[in-house]
Design a protein around this motif. Structure first.
Motif, PDB file in Angstrom:
ATOM      1  N   LEU A 148     -23.480  24.659 -22.561  1.00 46.37           N
ATOM      2  CA  LEU A 148     -22.282  25.066 -21.863  1.00 46.37           C
ATOM      3  C   LEU A 148     -21.006  24.543 -22.690  1.00 46.37           C
ATOM      4  N   LEU A 149     -21.094  23.536 -23.200  1.00 41.72           N
ATOM      5  CA  LEU A 149     -19.823  23.007 -23.982  1.00 41.72           C
ATOM      6  C   LEU A 149     -19.739  23.894 -25.250  1.00 41.72           C
ATOM      7  N   THR A 177     -20.615  26.933 -25.701  1.00 41.47           N
ATOM      8  CA  THR A 177     -20.105  28.010 -25.383  1.00 41.47           C
ATOM      9  C   THR A 177     -18.728  28.223 -25.240  1.00 41.47           C
ATOM     10  N   MET A 178     -18.313  27.179 -24.525  1.00 41.95           N
ATOM     11  CA  MET A 178     -16.854  27.210 -24.327  1.00 41.95           C
ATOM     12  C   MET A 178     -15.875  26.965 -25.658  1.00 41.95           C
ATOM     13  N   GLY A 179     -16.722  26.191 -26.503  1.00 35.98           N
ATOM     14  CA  GLY A 179     -16.001  25.946 -27.910  1.00 35.98           C
ATOM     15  C   GLY A 179     -16.059  27.129 -28.591  1.00 35.98           C
ATOM     16  N   LEU A 235     -15.860  30.153 -27.363  1.00 31.27           N
ATOM     17  CA  LEU A 235     -14.910  31.212 -26.776  1.00 31.27           C
ATOM     18  C   LEU A 235     -13.623  30.977 -27.151  1.00 31.27           C
ATOM     19  N   ALA A 236     -13.429  29.711 -27.530  1.00 39.87           N
ATOM     20  CA  ALA A 236     -11.811  29.124 -27.983  1.00 39.87           C
ATOM     21  C   ALA A 236     -11.819  29.824 -29.523  1.00 39.87           C
ATOM     22  N   GLY A 248     -11.820  24.344 -31.074  1.00 36.47           N
ATOM     23  CA  GLY A 248     -13.025  24.922 -30.648  1.00 36.47           C
ATOM     24  C   GLY A 248     -14.354  24.509 -31.373  1.00 36.47           C
ATOM     25  N   LEU A 285     -15.320  21.203 -29.976  1.00 35.12           N
ATOM     26  CA  LEU A 285     -15.911  21.220 -28.556  1.00 35.12           C
ATOM     27  C   LEU A 285     -17.399  21.784 -28.874  1.00 35.12           C
ATOM     28  N   THR A 286     -17.490  22.770 -29.885  1.00 35.94           N
ATOM     29  CA  THR A 286     -19.005  23.249 -30.103  1.00 35.94           C
ATOM     30  C   THR A 286     -19.583  22.011 -30.649  1.00 35.94           C
ATOM     31  N   ALA A 346     -25.033  30.482 -25.420  1.00 32.28           N
ATOM     32  CA  ALA A 346     -25.165  30.705 -24.164  1.00 32.28           C
ATOM     33  C   ALA A 346     -26.649  30.597 -23.675  1.00 32.28           C
TER      34      ALA A 346
END
Length: 422
Positions: free
Chosen positions: A295-296, A298-300, A302-303, A316, A319-320, A386
């Motif tokens: 999850l983290l 994926t968010m990273g 995306l940024a 980003g 976070l990845t 993801a």
């Protein structure tokens, strides 16, 4: 020796000085790998300028590295069966990596640049396999999870490697001068491994009748599930490490002394992830940790894909790294429980998925970039981050995978003993 791989840590005999020296040597070996890897990949913008090559040439070099690294890990499995065991594999791989760095650094022409990366691929496969074989074996002797800590050493050295590249680029030090320093450090660590690492962790050890029956054939269903997670992770990792610096420099117009910070923060946050990974697994279990990691990640990513400034992309990547840093060590930790009597073979085969992911992450992202832009190229690792969330149930392998008291669930091919086989 013990007949069960689920013995608690308290049942293990006291650790010897040789055990501790071996652990230090293997940690330095992980560090040497991370240092050379970061040094070469963070130098890619400089290589492009120096040799006048484009993303397509870099993609070709990455493809060659991935293919030859797969060859290197096959060689490693066979060499590890000999008297020298995985120590011979590891020393040979480190020396090969050092030679490759020198060839790349001093290459007078782009052809020598490609030859150097081919040599590096062979060494990379041996070092990857050798470090994981040694680490899983040491984990058995220690009776508790320590593999994630070895990967933390890799990450710490990767940060230093990226910062070193940023420093020599800032002060206009030629690559021909700066990169051979990294090769010298790798050679020094190869000497430490030769002196202190375990000569062999392939000595027979007692296994239960159930384990002996399971060892007659490799557990391919489990290997394939974990292998899919390895592929997904290494697509993300290779894309971030290989193309992250180029993305910041070419797409977001970051200066050459700023662009390496994308890789530096990515590796730096994987270090944080790996330093805390063992505690997180004991607290919440491998499955929950892997879900959170995906999850983290994926968010990273995306940024990264949406970023229009270097600062946001760097955040980003950070976070990845903090999300996905635990995926690779937990894959190998889970793999150790699949076939205790044949852990080396399982590790070598799982390690092969590493290079499939590296090829996809390097080549596919680069190919998309050549046809459009790296921004679209990073959509591939975004999707696969993801996918890791969906693969999380496959990490429920062996005892101790859930929260609660930790048990040794990652046995290796080693004899359970108080010191290395010498």
């Amino acid at each position: 020796m013990t007949s069960s791989h689920t013995a608690p840590h308290s049942d293990h005999p006291p650790l010897s000085t040789r055990d501790r020296r071996a652990r230090i040597a293997v940690a330095f070996a992980f560090g040497a790998q991370g240092l050379a890897y970061a040094g070469l990949l963070s130098s890619l913008p400089g290589f492009k300028d120096r040799f006048g090559i484009g993303d397509d040439a870099v993609t070709f070099a990455i493809l060659g590295v991935g293919i030859l690294a797969a060859v290197g890990t096959i060689v490693a499995e066979r060499v590890a069966r000999g008297a020298g065991g995985s120590r011979t594999v590891l020393v040979s791989g480190l020396v090969t990596v050092a030679i490759a760095v020198v060839v790349i650094a001093l290459a007078p022409h782009v052809a020598f640049f490609f030859v150097g990366f081919a040599i590096y691929g062979l060494g990379l496969g041996q070092v990857d396999a050798g470090t994981n074989m040694q680490a899983v074996s040491l984990q058995r002797t220690y009776g508790r999870s320590i593999v994630t800590g070895f990967y933390a050493a890799w990450s710490a050295a990767g940060v230093l490697g990226a910062l070193y590249v940023s420093a020599y680029a800032h002060y206009d030090v030629p690559q021909q001068v700066a990169l051979p320093v990294l090769a010298l450090l790798v050679l020094v660590i190869a000497g430490l491994v030769l002196q202190s690492a375990w000569r062999s962790h392939d000595a027979p050890f007692e296994v239960s009748a159930e384990e002996a029956r399971a060892a007659r054939s490799l557990p391919w269903s489990g290997i394939l599930i974990l292998g899919a997670a390895v592929v997904a992770y290494y697509v993300v990792d290779t894309a971030s490490s290989t193309w992250g610096t180029v993305y910041l420099a070419d797409v977001l117009d970051a200066r050459h002394d700023v662009a390496p910070f994308g890789y530096a923060v990515y590796v730096g946050t994987t270090l944080v992830s790996r330093l805390t990974g063992d505690f997180a697994v004991r607290r919440w279990g491998r499955v929950a940790v892997i879900r959170a990691a995906g999850l983290l990640g994926t968010m990273g990513l995306l940024a990264v894909v949406l970023a229009h400034s270097a600062a946001l992309a760097i955040a980003g990547f950070a976070l990845t790294g903090i999300g996905l840093g635990v995926v690779a060590p937990l894959c190998f930790a889970a793999a150790g429980a699949l076939s205790p009597a044949h852990a080396n073979a399982v590790i070598a085969r799982l390690n092969s998925f590493n290079y499939l992911g590296a090829i996809l992450g390097g080549v596919l992202v680069g190919a998309i970039a050549s046809g459009s832009t790296l921004r679209f190229g990073f959509v591939v690792p975004l999707v696969l981050a993801a996918v890791i969330i969906l693969l999380a149930p496959g990490f429920a392998v062996g005892p101790g995978h859930g929260p609660g008291p930790e048990l040794l669930d990652e046995p290796a091919d080693a004899a359970h003993h108080s010191g290395p086989v010498v």
